[in-house]
Each structure stands twice: as structure tokens, then as C-alpha cells.
Design a protein around this motif. Structure first.
Motif, PDB file in Angstrom:
ATOM      1  N   UNK A   1       2.367  85.999  28.560  1.00 18.84           N
ATOM      2  CA  UNK A   1       0.963  86.697  29.212  1.00 18.84           C
ATOM      3  C   UNK A   1       0.560  85.380  30.425  1.00 18.84           C
ATOM      4  N   UNK A   2       0.723  84.327  30.112  1.00 20.16           N
ATOM      5  CA  UNK A   2       0.531  83.289  31.504  1.00 20.16           C
ATOM      6  C   UNK A   2       1.383  83.647  32.640  1.00 20.16           C
ATOM      7  N   UNK A   3       2.615  84.315  32.460  1.00 19.83           N
ATOM      8  CA  UNK A   3       3.220  84.834  33.610  1.00 19.83           C
ATOM      9  C   UNK A   3       2.610  85.836  34.185  1.00 19.83           C
ATOM     10  N   UNK A   4       2.100  86.883  33.652  1.00 23.74           N
ATOM     11  CA  UNK A   4       1.440  87.845  34.318  1.00 23.74           C
ATOM     12  C   UNK A   4       0.137  87.596  35.322  1.00 23.74           C
TER      13      UNK A   4
ATOM     14  N   UNK B   1      -0.416  84.377  36.146  1.00 22.66           N
ATOM     15  CA  UNK B   1       0.082  83.310  37.369  1.00 22.66           C
ATOM     16  C   UNK B   1       0.637  84.408  38.476  1.00 22.66           C
ATOM     17  N   UNK B   2       1.067  85.555  38.446  1.00 24.71           N
ATOM     18  CA  UNK B   2       1.684  86.448  39.293  1.00 24.71           C
ATOM     19  C   UNK B   2       0.485  87.280  39.735  1.00 24.71           C
ATOM     20  N   UNK B   3      -0.496  87.471  39.104  1.00 22.44           N
ATOM     21  CA  UNK B   3      -1.693  88.364  39.518  1.00 22.44           C
ATOM     22  C   UNK B   3      -2.436  87.335  40.711  1.00 22.44           C
TER      23      UNK B   3
ATOM     24  N   UNK C   1      -1.312  84.561  42.240  1.00 20.69           N
ATOM     25  CA  UNK C   1      -0.511  84.209  43.232  1.00 20.69           C
ATOM     26  C   UNK C   1      -0.631  85.681  44.288  1.00 20.69           C
ATOM     27  N   UNK C   2      -0.559  86.823  43.626  1.00 21.77           N
ATOM     28  CA  UNK C   2      -0.878  87.844  44.723  1.00 21.77           C
ATOM     29  C   UNK C   2      -2.193  87.953  45.286  1.00 21.77           C
ATOM     30  N   UNK C   3      -3.293  87.463  44.576  1.00 22.36           N
ATOM     31  CA  UNK C   3      -4.566  87.557  45.258  1.00 22.36           C
ATOM     32  C   UNK C   3      -4.598  86.695  46.359  1.00 22.36           C
ATOM     33  N   UNK C   4      -4.099  85.448  45.871  1.00 24.04           N
ATOM     34  CA  UNK C   4      -3.930  84.408  47.102  1.00 24.04           C
ATOM     35  C   UNK C   4      -3.140  84.832  48.200  1.00 24.04           C
ATOM     36  N   UNK C   5      -1.978  85.381  47.930  1.00 24.94           N
ATOM     37  CA  UNK C   5      -1.295  85.928  49.012  1.00 24.94           C
ATOM     38  C   UNK C   5      -2.076  86.991  49.786  1.00 24.94           C
ATOM     39  N   UNK C   6      -2.814  87.772  49.314  1.00 21.95           N
ATOM     40  CA  UNK C   6      -3.268  88.850  49.963  1.00 21.95           C
ATOM     41  C   UNK C   6      -4.387  88.245  50.905  1.00 21.95           C
ATOM     42  N   UNK C   7      -5.183  87.296  50.208  1.00 26.72           N
ATOM     43  CA  UNK C   7      -6.389  86.617  50.994  1.00 26.72           C
ATOM     44  C   UNK C   7      -5.679  86.122  52.389  1.00 26.72           C
ATOM     45  N   UNK C   8      -4.607  85.098  52.141  1.00 30.09           N
ATOM     46  CA  UNK C   8      -4.199  84.609  53.239  1.00 30.09           C
ATOM     47  C   UNK C   8      -3.362  85.476  54.263  1.00 30.09           C
ATOM     48  N   UNK C   9      -3.080  86.630  53.851  1.00 26.99           N
ATOM     49  CA  UNK C   9      -2.355  87.430  54.795  1.00 26.99           C
ATOM     50  C   UNK C   9      -3.331  87.886  55.933  1.00 26.99           C
ATOM     51  N   UNK C  10      -4.710  88.028  55.355  1.00 28.00           N
ATOM     52  CA  UNK C  10      -5.894  88.449  56.420  1.00 28.00           C
ATOM     53  C   UNK C  10      -6.632  87.335  56.915  1.00 28.00           C
ATOM     54  N   UNK C  11      -6.426  86.078  56.229  1.00 30.60           N
ATOM     55  CA  UNK C  11      -7.620  85.002  56.612  1.00 30.60           C
ATOM     56  C   UNK C  11      -6.927  83.992  57.916  1.00 30.60           C
ATOM     57  N   UNK C  12      -7.564  83.538  58.871  1.00 28.58           N
ATOM     58  CA  UNK C  12      -7.133  82.659  59.948  1.00 28.58           C
ATOM     59  C   UNK C  12      -6.752  83.209  60.820  1.00 28.58           C
ATOM     60  N   UNK C  13      -6.770  84.728  60.993  1.00 29.59           N
ATOM     61  CA  UNK C  13      -6.230  85.055  62.431  1.00 29.59           C
ATOM     62  C   UNK C  13      -7.364  84.975  63.431  1.00 29.59           C
TER      63      UNK C  13
END
Length: 86
Positions: free
Chosen positions: A1-4, A6-8, A10-22
Motif C-alpha cells: 500500500x505504501x508503494x501505491x 508513494x507513486x500517487x 510522486x505523480x502529483x508532485x510531478x504534475x505540479x512541477x510540470x506546470x509551475x515555474x514557467x
């Protein structure tokens, strides 16, 4: 469960940073970046059921209904003392 979880996360953080800072601070979303994130990740992807690149009224009303349910759930336990409901 921790793996799921953690993946979730990481996915949220990745999406956030793919849009932030531009448009400025890379750790914050500007109004335009937030709009792009919502359109790209949530609204069009989830509402455009027929994948035609547009949201018609029937598809739009799904968003309105979901937001109404979410707001109802959030405020249903709020009493008059919170100042939001009469």
C-alpha cells in the motif's frame, strides 16, 4: 500500500512541477499556470468524454454536478455559527 501512496504522491508532485515555474517561482503556480493545469489535467481529460477536444453542455454539466456534490459534502455539517449557511 505504501508503494501505491508513494507513486500517487510522486505523480502529483510531478504534475505540479510540470506546470509551475514557467511564469515565475518554480515552486508556485501562477494564475495562468493553474488554468493550464486544470485544463490539461482535469477539465478536458475528464470531461471531454467523446475526445473531440471540446466540452459541450452535457459534458460541462458533469463538472457542475460534481462540484455541487463536493460543496454539499463540505458544508453539510456547517451550522449557522460558521457564517456560510443561513
Amino acid at each position: 500500500m505504501a508503494f501505491n501512496l508513494q507513486n500517487s504522491m510522486e505523480g502529483l508532485i510531478s504534475v505540479f512541477h510540470s506546470y509551475s515555474g514557467k511564469e515565475g517561482d518554480k515552486y508556485k503556480l501562477s494564475k495562468g499556470e493553474m488554468k493550464n493545469l486544470l485544463q490539461g489535467e482535469l477539465i478536458m481529460g475528464d470531461l471531454d468524454e467523446n475526445k473531440d477536444g471540446e466540452v459541450d453542455f452535457q459534458e460541462f454539466i458533469v463538472l457542475v454536478a460534481a462540484l455541487s456534490v463536493a460543496c454539499h459534502e463540505f458544508f453539510k455539517d456547517c451550522d449557522k455559527s460558521c457564517g456560510l449557511l443561513k
